[in-house]
Motif scaffolding. Structure first.
Motif, short mmCIF file in Angstrom:
data_model
loop_
_atom_site.label_atom_id
_atom_site.label_comp_id
_atom_site.label_asym_id
_atom_site.label_seq_id
_atom_site.Cartn_x
_atom_site.Cartn_y
_atom_site.Cartn_z
N PRO A 94 -2.58 1.06 4.88
CA PRO A 94 -1.39 1.90 5.18
C PRO A 94 -0.81 2.58 3.95
N LEU A 95 -1.61 3.46 3.34
CA LEU A 95 -1.15 4.25 2.21
C LEU A 95 -0.12 5.28 2.67
N TYR B 81 0.81 -1.22 0.00
CA TYR B 81 0.00 0.00 0.00
C TYR B 81 0.85 1.26 0.00
N GLY B 82 1.97 1.24 0.73
CA GLY B 82 2.80 2.43 0.82
C GLY B 82 3.39 2.84 -0.52
N ARG B 83 3.57 1.89 -1.42
CA ARG B 83 4.10 2.19 -2.75
C ARG B 83 3.00 2.36 -3.80
N GLN B 84 1.86 1.74 -3.53
CA GLN B 84 0.79 1.75 -4.53
C GLN B 84 -0.17 2.93 -4.39
N GLY B 85 -0.22 3.54 -3.22
CA GLY B 85 -1.21 4.59 -3.05
C GLY B 85 -0.80 5.68 -2.09
N ILE B 86 -1.43 6.82 -2.23
CA ILE B 86 -1.21 7.99 -1.38
C ILE B 86 -2.49 8.29 -0.61
N LEU B 87 -2.35 8.60 0.68
CA LEU B 87 -3.47 9.09 1.48
C LEU B 87 -3.28 10.60 1.66
N TYR B 88 -4.14 11.36 1.02
CA TYR B 88 -4.02 12.82 1.02
C TYR B 88 -5.08 13.43 1.93
#
Length: 672
Positions: A652-653, A465-472
């Motif tokens: 866990p983005l 998740y940390g590499r695949q997505g961003i939590l903005y």
């Protein structure tokens, strides 16, 4: 030391069969899938309840089906598998169980048997088709409103009601199951009602077609099967005091377990209105020939009592006028029920009654008995003793008359007693650890109240998740108030432009979703689909087929929408989805927790929001090559004390508050 040969052998056979099942799909078991399967084996061997979080892509269906089937072959104990929806139930039955059964048969030499079990009204009734029950009034059956009733997912909407009924009669001569979902294309609820009956309306052994009864045959098959696939609605019926709806079983698997408590609460919710009383009275008079004058008068008194009350929760119990109206209604219901039962005895004695007499009386008996049960509960001390919460509401923004609604405050004890006692339970979902802990979900599902120990296990996810997505989370936006702010709407437009579509917008209210759709259409050239403008499955299909479209909506989109790939590269959530402040059930649950010395806000409101945030954010990454952004336009996720609890509940983005970083990432994704 005890003999551990059997458990080890079972674990080995499960692993061998799991490899075979996954290889049949062209893959190999994932680490989390194997760990889950091993844990299910241990739970069944030790009698420990298992709460297992398995992220999207883990392959959790095979991880519980293979151990359940090996266990059935080895020990002869049946497993009931419950899914959240009929659609997921069908997927498990048609896709996953054949794979698992093939693999177990190759491994053990014995093929486990599988059966499907649904509620009674999901099956065709042969006796009703043969005229054993009275038809609806012709003008009602073929009215314009009925003929244009919206169909369910995948159903036909271009046929009149009469044409649908004709097609149902033709299908009845061909089907081997009588299962509504086997009819393609389907029919509207109104049409299906002409060929089905509720369990309580069934004539049972007195039915001349009992030996050919589809639901009876389905239950007989379930009573012999090794694995029975059902749904949460059936579990809710069992919790409501009807355990006989499920076959005897030693293992219960609940898939999408995060939805179970709410489904059980929904099953236990009852509503009462003057219109409902009038319908029941008309049914009893028409089909059983009994006098219903007192019942009709009691319904009118109920109407007057409810009309004097404002919408909202009855925090101090039932007002005197409403209590008096319900007492009169209770007496009238009981008298009519006695008369209808006498009519039923006469009808069952035969005597040359017209076709449909016994069936018609059964319809009347069920209608009156159901209402009597509801009124009895409403006149009990369940509200004063804080077991139930009651409120008055006027549906459809006041377009419909007022009704009294009653719902259970806490279902944990009922779930523990009805579903967990004397068996092993495996409860699984992608979202069970809220705030980093299994305790909130375990408490909601009654595990601490069960007669066996429980274990919480997170087998992880195959996604990074940390590499695949961003939590903005833009913290410069205003704190949400009533409705959606102009600043938040402008942020939605900015994000959608950068992403060039591919946006799923999850909003906390229909009005907010409509405003977002309007602004997107006004300020961009993107295709925008909005919930309410067509059937939801049609909108989701259209969104999935267009990489550059936007789909906006409310709660129905937060869970279950599975659109992998570039089509869904941006998920926007307008605010933290706390329950409405005036939600009667949430209020009552929070008060009960506080009275017991707990934190009502964290236990009820924050947990509710955490679950929905986890589900909503989970729409972004559905496979290993998905990339994108989840934008939560509510600064409280970063600034409030409870924000950390909520954030820990989400995938866990990689987190950021930097708008430029996010816009740049979305532009690069769009350019790809």
């Amino acid at each position: 030391m005890g003999d551990t040969t059997a458990p080890v052998a079972a674990a080995d056979r499960v692993r061998t069969a799991l490899v075979a099942a996954v290889e049949a799909l062209g893959g190999s078991p994932r680490e989390g899938q194997t760990e889950m399967a091993d844990s299910v084996v241990r739970a069944m061997e030790t009698g420990t309840h298992l709460l297992v979080q398995a992220g999207t892509g883990t392959g959790k269906s095979l991880a519980y089906l293979v151990p359940a089937m090996v266990h059935a072959v080895d020990v002869g104990e049946r497993t009931v598998v419950s899914t959240a929806t009929l659609a997921l139930q069908r997927q498990v039955l048609t896709k996953d169980t054949p794979l698992a059964a093939d693999a177990v048969e190759r491994t053990t030499g014995t093929r486990p048997t599988v059966a499907l079990l649904k509620g009674w009204q999901n099956y065709l009734c042969r006796h009703r088709l043969a005229g054993g029950y009275p038809d609806e009034d012709v003008d009602t059956l073929f009215s314009a409103a009925a003929a244009t009733t919206r169909a369910r997912i995948g159903e036909s909407t271009d046929q009149s009601l009469g044409e649908q009924v004709v097609r149902l009669r033709e299908w009845a001569g061909q089907t081997e199951t009588g299962d509504r979902d086997d009819l393609v294309p389907g029919v509207s609820d109104r049409a299906w009602a002409q060929v089905s009956v509720a369990a309580a309306e069934c004539l049972g052994a007195d039915c001349p077609l009992h030996e050919e009864c589809f639901p009876v045959l389905a239950r007989a098959a379930a009573a012999e099967a090794d694995v029975v696939v059902t749904n949460h609605a059936m579990l809710g019926i069992a919790v409501a005091g009807n355990p006989g709806v499920l076959p005897e079983h030693e293992v219960l698997v609940v898939d999408e377990a995060h939805e179970l408590a709410e489904r059980v609460r929904s099953q236990g919710t009852a509503a009462l209105s003057a219109a409902a009383v009038a319908r029941v009275a008309a049914t009893a008079r028409r089909h059983a020939g009994v006098v219903v004058t007192d019942l009709e008068e009691a319904g009118q008194n109920l109407q007057l009592a409810l009309a004097e009350l404002p919408d909202g929760r009855l925090t101090d119990g039932l007002p005197p006028a409403l209590a008096d109206a319900l007492t009169l209604l209770d007496a009238a219901c009981r008298q009519v029920l006695t008369d209808v039962r006498e009519a039923a005895r006469s009808a069952n004695q035969g005597g040359g009654q017209a076709a449909g007499d016994a069936g018609g009386v059964a319809l009347a008996r069920t209608a009156v008995a159901d209402m009597t049960e509801v009124v009895e509960r409403m006149t009990s001390d369940s509200v004063s003793q804080r077991r139930d919460v009651a409120w008055v509401e006027r549906p459809r923004m006041g377009a419909e008359p007022p009704r009294l609604t009653l719902a259970p405050i806490d279902v944990a004890a009922s779930v523990a007693d009805a579903l967990l006692a004397d068996r092993v339970a495996v409860l699984t979902s992608a979202t069970l650890a809220l705030g980093g802990s299994f305790n909130p979900m375990a408490a909601a599902l009654g595990l601490p109240l069960a007669d066996a120990d429980w274990e919480g296990l997170d087998v992880g996810t195959p996604f990074d998740y940390g590499r695949q997505g961003i939590l903005y989370t833009p913290t410069d936006l205003p704190r949400p108030g009533a409705g959606v702010s102009q600043a938040a709407l402008q942020e939605v437009v900015m994000l959608a432009r950068a992403s060039r579509g591919g946006m799923l917008g999850l909003f906390s209210s229909r009005r907010a979703a409509e405003e977002a759709a309007a602004m997107l259409r006004e300020r961009t050239d993107l295709t925008v689909y909005a919930q309410g403008e067509d059937r939801l499955p049609t909108l989701v299909d259209a969104f999935a087929a267009d990489e550059d479209a936007c789909l906006v909506g409310t709660l129905s989109l937060w869970q279950g929408v599975d659109v992998p790939g570039r089509t869904c590269r941006l998920v926007v959530i307008d605010r933290i989805p706390f329950p409405r402040p005036d939600d009667p059930v949430a209020q009552a649950r929070s008060e009960a927790v506080t009275a017991a010395g707990g934190n009502g806000f964290m236990t009820v409101s924050a947990t509710h929001a955490a679950l929905l945030l986890a589900q909503g954010a989970g729409r972004l990454v559905r496979r290993s090559d998905d990339r994108g952004v989840v934008a939560v336009l509510d600064p409280r996720l970063r600034t409030a004390r409870y924000g950390a609890f909520l954030a820990r509940s989400m995938p866990p983005l990689w987190p950021t508050r930097d708008r430029d970083v996010v816009l740049g990432a979305l532009r690069r994704l769009a350019a790809e």
